[in-house]
Design an enzyme around this catalytic site. Structure first.
Site, PDB file in Angstrom:
ATOM      1  N   PHE A   1      -4.265  71.909  49.813  1.00  0.00           N
ATOM      2  CA  PHE A   1      -3.743  70.241  50.015  1.00  0.00           C
ATOM      3  C   PHE A   1      -3.152  69.766  49.035  1.00  0.00           C
ATOM      4  CE2 PHE A   1      -9.281  70.611  51.445  1.00  0.00           C
ATOM      5  CZ  PHE A   1      -8.674  68.312  52.058  1.00  0.00           C
ATOM      6  N   ASP A   2      -2.614  68.820  49.044  1.00  0.00           N
ATOM      7  CA  ASP A   2      -1.429  68.587  47.780  1.00  0.00           C
ATOM      8  C   ASP A   2      -2.092  67.628  46.426  1.00  0.00           C
ATOM      9  OD1 ASP A   2       0.632  67.471  46.422  1.00  0.00           O
ATOM     10  OD2 ASP A   2       0.948  65.867  47.981  1.00  0.00           O
ATOM     11  N   LYS A   3      -2.398  67.637  45.830  1.00  0.00           N
ATOM     12  CA  LYS A   3      -2.741  66.981  44.856  1.00  0.00           C
ATOM     13  C   LYS A   3      -2.227  65.489  44.910  1.00  0.00           C
ATOM     14  CE  LYS A   3      -2.687  66.936  40.166  1.00  0.00           C
ATOM     15  NZ  LYS A   3      -2.873  65.556  39.648  1.00  0.00           N
TER      16      LYS A   3
END
Ligand code: ADP
Ligand code: MG
Length: 643
Positions: free
Chosen positions: A309-311
């Site tokens: 995941f990107d944050k």
């Protein structure tokens, strides 16, 4: 279609004549009529296939029919032609039905709109006559005709039919709304922002149609399979015709059995078993706001081993708010914030938005910046009032700095993202902004784990402290922090080597390189950003994380459906061939059983049109219909959904 009907009528007439007036010549003539009308099309396509040196199922059928005529069983030849054509028509109908379910999406947007022409007047116009700038009136309970921005009125708008977003959102002046959404209890004036063919709904429909046409994975399978299967059946039939007489069978009987073998293996069931499920699954997904861009991605979705995941904007809301400003030296707090806001005014980064909004909320006058330049993944620089300013990611030297280091450490310990504003090398202030985790992030991670995804991790450009606390709060396996955009691509590449099929989930805008490097690029909130909708392999229309496990469930259900179809068709063909070899079947019965099995397979494929458990939401609660507790091992859902 007409020829098929004529052929069927002739066949039935022939049977009636045979049974009632026992006039053999008349019946024979009628059967021939059926063969000639119904057989022209298969004959032509068989000749074309043979010319191209391809052995198709139609070729098998035509050979069988000619063989039957040669053996003098004209009645059965007529049956073959008619039943086979009937089967073809049925398959075409089923495929159309699977594809056509997308037209249900199209029906979401009303064909006309109430265009506001004067202070009180409205005029009903077709949606293709709406252009950006027009204002339309939407009454309570009506569907929105096109994408736009609310300019007057207040209501609730339910975008679930378009995006799968579970809860209606409050719409007031400035809210962006999508065509196809349902207006709640208020009257809205909506200013059109897009041409009708450019709306989210129109583009989703276009993408789904493309995806269904581009079922390369499935098609490759079908091609490969028939390349082996059809010649094999042909050879088997020849062997039967040659070997049985050697075993003492009459040659007529041997040829008849060989023809039955050909006929029972003529099944299109095998060939269409995969495409029918794929096309249907893609249509199903589109209805739940899961846009899968083709059969290949559907397959890959089912095979995901790791998710990165990107944050910011993906696991977090991506709308941080200003938390604190810590000035240094003789700079005043408000002065520092005003300068920071001036530099950030030209940036679209969420941190920038937080700072600009924070300054505005405090009523500060923000000076104008010049020569503003974005430094992707690190920060922003600009000249303000003749001062060369930079704001962005803290350096190692900053952390080593006594006063500055302490301010950074404190802000980060509180879960804030801290950036440094400086003039040249001189730090002016630490600005801390705080983002919030998405409320559904934790459940989504847990659900992924329950689906058997081995590694769930996070890639972020943010600092290590914030990354660690986020990863802990969500129960992630791992995280990588302080990554520049190109580091994210490298990280994805490494993870791929290590874990196999990896999906990267991002907002699709500033994560493009990393998304491109993953086996599967998944964009969230794709209804809001054009780029994400176009570039992602799987676009989750709603800005909600629970669509991700839902998409994986859908893909696994599809995979299961495909497996059932392949197994079923193989089993049926095997049984039929054995029966044919043993001489237990006539040509007609063989073909009937064969087409019946194809029908069964199509029905099984169309079952994918129904929502599966955990894929759609329970409208009453707005939550997913699934209960994570019941999905504690990966196999449950598949079997559960398919029984
Ligand atoms: P993420 O991986 O969390 O999406 P980005 O790669 O967009 O983060 O940015 C990484 C870091 O770079 C941010 O945490 C911040 O320190 C800094 N940064 C990037 N753009 C800006 C900006 N416009 N203003 C201030 N800091 C920025
Ligand atoms: Mg980001």
């Amino acid at each position: 279609m007409v020829t098929l009907a004529v052929a069927a009528v002739l066949l039935v007439a022939g049977l009636v004549v045979e049974w009632t007036i026992h006039s053999e010549p008349v019946a024979l003539a009628l059967f021939w009529g059926a063969i000639l009308t119904g057989g022209a099309y298969p004959l032509r396509s068989a000749i074309r296939a043979v010319r191209n040196k391809r052995l198709t199922i139609t070729v098998l059928l035509v050979v069988a029919a000619i063989g039957a005529i040669a053996l003098g069983v004209v009645e059965e030849a007529a049956f073959l032609v008619v039943i086979f054509s009937l089967g073809e028509a049925m398959e075409a109908y089923a495929t159309d039905k699977a594809r056509g379910s997308i037209s249900a999406l199209m029906a979401l947007a009303p064909p006309t709109a109430n265009l506001i022409t004067s202070a009180e007047g409205t005029e009903t116009v077709a949606v293709d006559r709406l252009h950006p700038g027009h204002v339309v009136l939407v009454r309570p309970g009506e569907r929105l005709p096109t994408d736009g921005t609310v300019v007057q009125g207040a209501s609730w708008v339910d975008a679930s039919p378009v995006t799968g977003e579970s809860v209606p959102v409050e719409a007031t002046t400035g809210t962006e709304v999508f065509g196809g959404s349902l207006n709640g209890n208020g009257v809205l004036h909506v200013q059109v922002t897009k041409e009708y063919y450019d709306t989210v709904l129109a583009r989703v429909i276009e993408q789904v149609e493309e995806a269904q046409a581009n079922r390369s994975g499935a098609e490759r399978f079908a091609d490969k399979f028939s390349a082996v299967y059809t010649p094999a059946m042909f050879i088997l039939a020849i062997l039967v015709a040659v070997i049985l007489p050697l075993l003492g069978f009459e040659w007529r009987e041997a040829i008849y059995r060989a023809l039955v073998v050909l006929v029972v293996s003529c099944s299109c069931a095998l060939v269409i078993s995969v495409p029918v499920s794929v096309v249907t699954a893609i249509a199903r997904g589109a209805k739940d706001g899961i846009l899968i861009k083709g059969g290949v991605y559907l397959e890959r979705l089912a095979d995901i081993k790791a998710v990165a995941f990107d944050k910011t904007g993906t696991l977090t809301r991506g709308k941080p708010a200003l938390a604190r400003v810590v000035p240094f030296g003789d700079t005043h707090e408000d002065e520092a914030l005003a300068l920071a806001a001036a530099v950030e005014a030209g940036s679209e980064h969420p941190i920038a938005t937080a700072i600009v909004t924070g300054a505005r909320d405090r009523g500060l006058t923000v000076p104008t910046a010049h020569h503003a330049r974005a430094l992707p993944g690190t920060g922003m620089e600009a000249t303000v009032n003749g001062r060369a300013l930079h704001i962005g990611r803290p350096s190692d030297a900053d952390r080593a700095h006594r006063e500055l280091g302490r301010a950074l450490a404190q802000a980060e310990a509180e879960g804030c993202t801290a950036v440094v504003l400086r003039e040249g090398t001189q730090p002016l202030a630490v600005v801390a902004v705080a983002d919030q985790l998405r409320p559904d992030a934790k459940t989504a991670v847990a659900e992924l784990r329950s689906l058997g995804i081995d590694r769930v991790m996070m890639l972020t450009g943010d600092n290590d402290t914030v990354a660690r606390s986020t990863a802990q709060a969500l129960g992630l396996d791992d995280y990588r922090a302080e990554l520049l955009p190109e580091d994210k691509s490298t990280a994805v590449h490494e993870l791929r080597e290590k874990y196999g099929v990896i999906a990267m989930v991002g907002d699709g805008v500033n994560d493009a390189p990393a998304l491109a490097n993953a086996d599967l690029a998944i964009a969230m909130g794709a209804a809001g950003t054009d780029v994400a909708l176009e570039t992602a392999d799987v676009a989750l229309m709603a800005d909600e994380l629970d669509r991700l496990p839902a998409a994986i469930r859908l893909s696994r259900r599809a995979r299961n459906n495909i497996k059932i179809n392949i197994a079923l068709s193989l089993a049926v063909v095997a049984v039929l061939i054995v029966a044919a070899l043993a001489g237990w079947m006539s040509l007609t019965i063989g073909l009937l059983l064969n087409e019946a099995s194809a029908a069964l397979i199509i029905l099984n494929g169309l079952r994918m049109l129904r929502p599966g458990r955990g894929e759609t939401r329970n409208p009453a609660t707005g939550k997913t219909a699934s209960t994570p507790a019941r999905e504690d091992h990966p196999g449950t859902d598949l079997n559960g959904a398919d029984t």
